[in-house]
Design an enzyme around this catalytic site. Structure first.
Site, mmCIF file in Angstrom:
data_model
loop_
_atom_site.group_PDB
_atom_site.id
_atom_site.type_symbol
_atom_site.label_atom_id
_atom_site.label_comp_id
_atom_site.label_asym_id
_atom_site.label_seq_id
_atom_site.Cartn_x
_atom_site.Cartn_y
_atom_site.Cartn_z
ATOM 1 N N GLY A 1 0.769 -1.237 0.000
ATOM 2 C CA GLY A 1 0.000 0.000 0.000
ATOM 3 C C GLY A 1 0.800 1.287 0.000
ATOM 4 N N ASP B 1 -5.543 -5.655 -5.058
ATOM 5 C CA ASP B 1 -4.483 -6.660 -4.978
ATOM 6 C C ASP B 1 -5.097 -7.991 -4.579
ATOM 7 O OD1 ASP B 1 -1.138 -6.319 -4.668
ATOM 8 O OD2 ASP B 1 -2.009 -8.193 -3.945
ATOM 9 N N ASP C 1 -8.678 -10.082 -8.264
ATOM 10 C CA ASP C 1 -7.759 -10.473 -9.336
ATOM 11 C C ASP C 1 -7.923 -9.483 -10.487
ATOM 12 O OD1 ASP C 1 -6.312 -11.646 -11.359
ATOM 13 O OD2 ASP C 1 -7.200 -13.643 -11.127
ATOM 14 N N ASP D 1 2.461 -1.036 -9.634
ATOM 15 C CA ASP D 1 3.844 -1.294 -9.225
ATOM 16 C C ASP D 1 4.066 -2.797 -9.054
ATOM 17 O OD1 ASP D 1 6.466 -0.599 -8.478
ATOM 18 O OD2 ASP D 1 5.944 -0.641 -6.337
ATOM 19 N N LYS E 1 5.264 -0.528 -13.816
ATOM 20 C CA LYS E 1 6.643 -1.027 -13.756
ATOM 21 C C LYS E 1 6.918 -1.925 -14.959
ATOM 22 C CE LYS E 1 8.338 -2.363 -9.831
ATOM 23 N NZ LYS E 1 8.600 -3.142 -8.594
#
Length: 287
Positions: free
Chosen positions: A53, A74, A90, A115, A155
């Site tokens: 978080g 998440d 999901d 991320d 990312k």
């Protein structure tokens, strides 16, 4: 985050604890925002692969209280955060999209960030491929959520064929930039792709992007294939963060008398994978 060894080796670990961040990755988003001004005019945000978080913390602290709806998603449970709606789901499941849109009252998102990263194996080609599939999952959700002109930050692992990814993203966004925050170690393949100005071309269908294969709509397929054969897109590379910021690869001396202080994690793991093993060990049933 570690208590001692990491603190002494990497100052970002210690600074994260001192400033109340759940993970050192908070500094990466802060440095990306300082370069791209990601949060300007934002009222609806989705943080994918959000556990534990830290990025959601940055969002909640950076956006004026009550001015934005922040949804963190998440598979792992996320400990509650003020001003953040946590969703254990999901990102590849269609129901997740419905849940997020319901929380936004049917309105599109201004920015989607991710991320997320797999557990790396050390085999760079494999790690890059798995990370690419995770990014495509996030992008699938983002293209169903973003408003025209919205932003997508995720990312990536830079590798041999990363220019193909740039080409695919440039079909959907006005500007695609590869950025490396100073808090990201130079020795790591990790970077972040910052996509600004969501402008899907005519005929684009978000559901046509799948984990198994990146398939473009018929009216885009020939154009994209032809342009990629001639020359793949090269995204500009930007280093984020001031030179006066700490170097993630450097070792710093901690102030005298402070080095012996062990700082507790800001937020302990909510569902660590080793939890079952610890319970069995306590019960004497671990074999």
């Amino acid at each position: 985050m570690g208590k001692c060894s990491k603190d002494k080796r990497d100052l970002y670990y210690r600074k994260a604890k001192e400033q109340g961040w759940r993970a050192r990755s908070a500094f990466k988003l802060l440095q990306l925002d300082s370069e791209f001004h990601l949060f300007e005019g934002v009222s609806r945000v989705v943080d994918l692969c959000a556990a534990p978080g830290s990025w959601s913390q940055v969002l909640s602290r950076s956006l004026p209280e009550g001015s934005a709806t922040i949804v963190s998603v998440d598979l792992q449970p996320i400990a509650p955060l003020p001003g953040v709606i946590t969703l254990q789901a999901d990102i590849t499941h269609p129901a997740t999209l419905t849940s997020i849109l319901k929380l936004f009252g049917g309105e599109p998102a201004d920015i989607v960030c991710s991320d997320g990263a797999p557990d790396v194996t050390g085999l760079h080609d494999l790690d890059e491929y798995i990370q690419g599939q995770l990014l495509l999952s996030a992008l699938t959700l983002a293209t169903n959520l973003l408003r025209p002109g919205g932003k997508f930050v995720a990312k990536i692992f830079r590798g041999r064929d990363v220019d193909l990814l740039y080409s695919q993203l440039s079909l959907l966004f006005d500007k695609v930039t590869c950025a490396k925050p100073r808090s990201s170690r130079a020795s790591s393949l990790e970077s972040f792709i910052v996509c600004e100005g969501y402008r899907p071309r005519r005929g684009w269908l978000p559901e046509s992007l799948t984990l198994a294969k990146t398939k473009l709509p018929l009216d885009l397929e020939s154009t994209a294939a032809g342009s990629m054969d001639r020359e793949r897109a090269i995204a500009p590379f930007i280093a984020c963060g001031d030179l006066s910021d700490f170097d993630a690869d450097a070792t710093y001396q901690i102030e005298k008398g402070v080095g012996s202080i062990s700082l507790e994690p800001v937020q302990k793991p909510t569902a660590p994978p080793y939890k079952t093993a610890l319970e069995k060990k306590r019960n004497g049933t671990l074999r």
